[in-house]
Structures are given as structure tokens and as C-alpha cells.
Scaffold this motif. Structure first.
Motif, PDB file in Angstrom:
ATOM      1  N   SER A   1     -16.128   3.631 -29.669  1.00 41.99           N
ATOM      2  CA  SER A   1     -16.826   4.247 -28.538  1.00 41.99           C
ATOM      3  C   SER A   1     -17.354   5.622 -28.904  1.00 41.99           C
ATOM      4  O   SER A   1     -18.499   5.963 -28.575  1.00 41.99           O
ATOM      5  CB  SER A   1     -15.884   4.371 -27.338  1.00 41.99           C
ATOM      6  OG  SER A   1     -15.415   3.114 -26.959  1.00 41.99           O
ATOM      7  N   PHE A   2     -16.549   6.407 -29.602  1.00 40.35           N
ATOM      8  CA  PHE A   2     -17.003   7.723 -30.045  1.00 40.35           C
ATOM      9  C   PHE A   2     -18.202   7.601 -30.974  1.00 40.35           C
ATOM     10  O   PHE A   2     -19.171   8.361 -30.865  1.00 40.35           O
ATOM     11  CB  PHE A   2     -15.862   8.458 -30.745  1.00 40.35           C
ATOM     12  CG  PHE A   2     -16.278   9.763 -31.353  1.00 40.35           C
ATOM     13  CD1 PHE A   2     -16.508  10.860 -30.550  1.00 40.35           C
ATOM     14  CD2 PHE A   2     -16.448   9.882 -32.724  1.00 40.35           C
ATOM     15  CE1 PHE A   2     -16.904  12.070 -31.101  1.00 40.35           C
ATOM     16  CE2 PHE A   2     -16.827  11.074 -33.285  1.00 40.35           C
ATOM     17  CZ  PHE A   2     -17.068  12.169 -32.475  1.00 40.35           C
ATOM     18  N   GLY A   3     -18.164   6.631 -31.895  1.00 37.25           N
ATOM     19  CA  GLY A   3     -19.279   6.425 -32.819  1.00 37.25           C
ATOM     20  C   GLY A   3     -20.558   6.041 -32.103  1.00 37.25           C
ATOM     21  O   GLY A   3     -21.649   6.525 -32.445  1.00 37.25           O
ATOM     22  N   ILE A   4     -20.445   5.201 -31.099  1.00 40.27           N
ATOM     23  CA  ILE A   4     -21.629   4.770 -30.357  1.00 40.27           C
ATOM     24  C   ILE A   4     -22.211   5.926 -29.553  1.00 40.27           C
ATOM     25  O   ILE A   4     -23.426   6.168 -29.570  1.00 40.27           O
ATOM     26  CB  ILE A   4     -21.282   3.579 -29.437  1.00 40.27           C
ATOM     27  CG1 ILE A   4     -20.968   2.347 -30.285  1.00 40.27           C
ATOM     28  CG2 ILE A   4     -22.428   3.274 -28.483  1.00 40.27           C
ATOM     29  CD1 ILE A   4     -20.366   1.211 -29.502  1.00 40.27           C
ATOM     30  N   VAL A   5     -21.379   6.669 -28.859  1.00 45.67           N
ATOM     31  CA  VAL A   5     -21.870   7.789 -28.048  1.00 45.67           C
ATOM     32  C   VAL A   5     -22.458   8.879 -28.931  1.00 45.67           C
ATOM     33  O   VAL A   5     -23.539   9.413 -28.647  1.00 45.67           O
ATOM     34  CB  VAL A   5     -20.729   8.344 -27.154  1.00 45.67           C
ATOM     35  CG1 VAL A   5     -21.130   9.641 -26.485  1.00 45.67           C
ATOM     36  CG2 VAL A   5     -20.343   7.312 -26.112  1.00 45.67           C
TER      37      VAL A   5
ATOM     38  N   PHE B   1     -25.753   7.681 -30.215  1.00 38.01           N
ATOM     39  CA  PHE B   1     -26.806   7.729 -29.203  1.00 38.01           C
ATOM     40  C   PHE B   1     -27.385   9.134 -29.080  1.00 38.01           C
ATOM     41  O   PHE B   1     -28.601   9.326 -29.095  1.00 38.01           O
ATOM     42  CB  PHE B   1     -26.267   7.261 -27.845  1.00 38.01           C
ATOM     43  CG  PHE B   1     -27.245   7.457 -26.730  1.00 38.01           C
ATOM     44  CD1 PHE B   1     -28.335   6.623 -26.590  1.00 38.01           C
ATOM     45  CD2 PHE B   1     -27.077   8.494 -25.823  1.00 38.01           C
ATOM     46  CE1 PHE B   1     -29.246   6.803 -25.567  1.00 38.01           C
ATOM     47  CE2 PHE B   1     -27.981   8.695 -24.803  1.00 38.01           C
ATOM     48  CZ  PHE B   1     -29.067   7.846 -24.675  1.00 38.01           C
ATOM     49  N   PHE B   2     -26.520  10.113 -28.956  1.00 35.40           N
ATOM     50  CA  PHE B   2     -27.028  11.473 -28.794  1.00 35.40           C
ATOM     51  C   PHE B   2     -27.675  12.005 -30.066  1.00 35.40           C
ATOM     52  O   PHE B   2     -28.670  12.720 -30.003  1.00 35.40           O
ATOM     53  CB  PHE B   2     -25.916  12.413 -28.304  1.00 35.40           C
ATOM     54  CG  PHE B   2     -25.574  12.185 -26.857  1.00 35.40           C
ATOM     55  CD1 PHE B   2     -26.492  12.474 -25.867  1.00 35.40           C
ATOM     56  CD2 PHE B   2     -24.342  11.677 -26.490  1.00 35.40           C
ATOM     57  CE1 PHE B   2     -26.191  12.269 -24.538  1.00 35.40           C
ATOM     58  CE2 PHE B   2     -24.029  11.467 -25.160  1.00 35.40           C
ATOM     59  CZ  PHE B   2     -24.964  11.760 -24.180  1.00 35.40           C
TER      60      PHE B   2
ATOM     61  N   VAL C   1     -32.115   2.524 -33.339  1.00 34.76           N
ATOM     62  CA  VAL C   1     -31.799   2.346 -34.762  1.00 34.76           C
ATOM     63  C   VAL C   1     -30.692   3.305 -35.200  1.00 34.76           C
ATOM     64  O   VAL C   1     -29.746   2.909 -35.888  1.00 34.76           O
ATOM     65  CB  VAL C   1     -33.067   2.532 -35.630  1.00 34.76           C
ATOM     66  CG1 VAL C   1     -32.727   2.625 -37.099  1.00 34.76           C
ATOM     67  CG2 VAL C   1     -34.053   1.400 -35.385  1.00 34.76           C
ATOM     68  N   VAL C   2     -30.760   4.566 -34.798  1.00 35.52           N
ATOM     69  CA  VAL C   2     -29.737   5.537 -35.182  1.00 35.52           C
ATOM     70  C   VAL C   2     -28.398   5.189 -34.528  1.00 35.52           C
ATOM     71  O   VAL C   2     -27.342   5.288 -35.156  1.00 35.52           O
ATOM     72  CB  VAL C   2     -30.187   6.975 -34.836  1.00 35.52           C
ATOM     73  CG1 VAL C   2     -29.070   7.966 -35.083  1.00 35.52           C
ATOM     74  CG2 VAL C   2     -31.415   7.341 -35.646  1.00 35.52           C
ATOM     75  N   THR C   3     -28.431   4.759 -33.275  1.00 27.44           N
ATOM     76  CA  THR C   3     -27.199   4.351 -32.588  1.00 27.44           C
ATOM     77  C   THR C   3     -26.577   3.152 -33.290  1.00 27.44           C
ATOM     78  O   THR C   3     -25.356   3.099 -33.495  1.00 27.44           O
ATOM     79  CB  THR C   3     -27.483   4.009 -31.113  1.00 27.44           C
ATOM     80  OG1 THR C   3     -28.088   5.125 -30.488  1.00 27.44           O
ATOM     81  CG2 THR C   3     -26.218   3.637 -30.373  1.00 27.44           C
TER      82      THR C   3
END
Length: 109
Positions: A8-12, A15-16, A38-40
Motif C-alpha cells: 500500500s505504501f508503494g502504491i501511494v 501515485f504521488f 506507468v510510474v504507479t
């Protein structure tokens, strides 16, 4: 940290970070969405690879908990505390007996 929290931390974070990179790089508003995606996705894969490698190369050994030994130690400490409470109560009663004559003689004067 649990694996799901790390994902979850990696995804958030991805995203930012992707949103920030997309805003800096893109000239068109519609190109922000694919760059962010793509970056997310990159950070999503990076977090999965990181957890997989961590679990692969770390060995979790079982620790034997000697319950009987700890119970004996706790019983010993409990008995010691009980003995000290009895001693403190006896000392408190002795001090109380000594103070009564002093307070009585102080009131009569």
C-alpha cells in the motif's frame, strides 16, 4: 511492517511520485494520466519485488519459549513481593504505634 502495508505504501508513494513527474514532464493535460499510471505501476512492481526478495533471503527461525522456566521465575518473584508486602505492613504498623504516643504527648501540651 506487514507485506500488505508495504504494498500500500508503494502504491501511494508511486501515485504521488508519478503525479509529480507527470506534472513536471507533460505539456498536455491528458498525458498526465498515463504517465501517472506507468510510474504507479513501476512502484507497485518494485514493492512486490522488494518483498519477494526480502522473504526469499531472510530466514525466520522459530524461538523456543520455555514456559515452565518462566512460570517458575514469575512464581518466585510473586512470592518475594508477597513477603516484602508483609514486611512493609509490619513496619508501617510499628511506625504507627511509635507515632501515637508522640502525637498524644504533643496534644496535651
Amino acid at each position: 511492517m506487514r507485506e500488505t502495508n508495504f504494498f500500500s505504501f508503494g502504491i501511494v508513494f508511486g501515485f504521488f511520485a508519478g503525479l509529480l513527474i507527470a506534472i513536471i514532464i507533460s505539456n498536455d493535460i491528458l498525458s498526465i494520466i498515463p504517465i501517472t499510471f506507468v510510474v504507479t505501476f513501476f512502484f507497485y512492481l518494485l514493492s512486490h519485488i522488494s518483498v519477494a526478495l526480502f522473504l526469499r533471503f531472510t530466514e525466520f527461525s522459530k524461538v523456543h519459549f520455555e514456559k515452565d522456566t518462566y512460570e517458575k521465575k514469575l512464581d518466585y518473584f510473586f512470592d518475594q513481593i508477597q513477603k516484602r508486602e508483609v514486611e512493609v505492613d509490619a513496619n508501617y504498623d510499628f511506625i504507627k504505634k511509635i507515632e501515637e504516643p508522640v502525637t498524644n504527648s504533643g496534644k496535651s501540651q
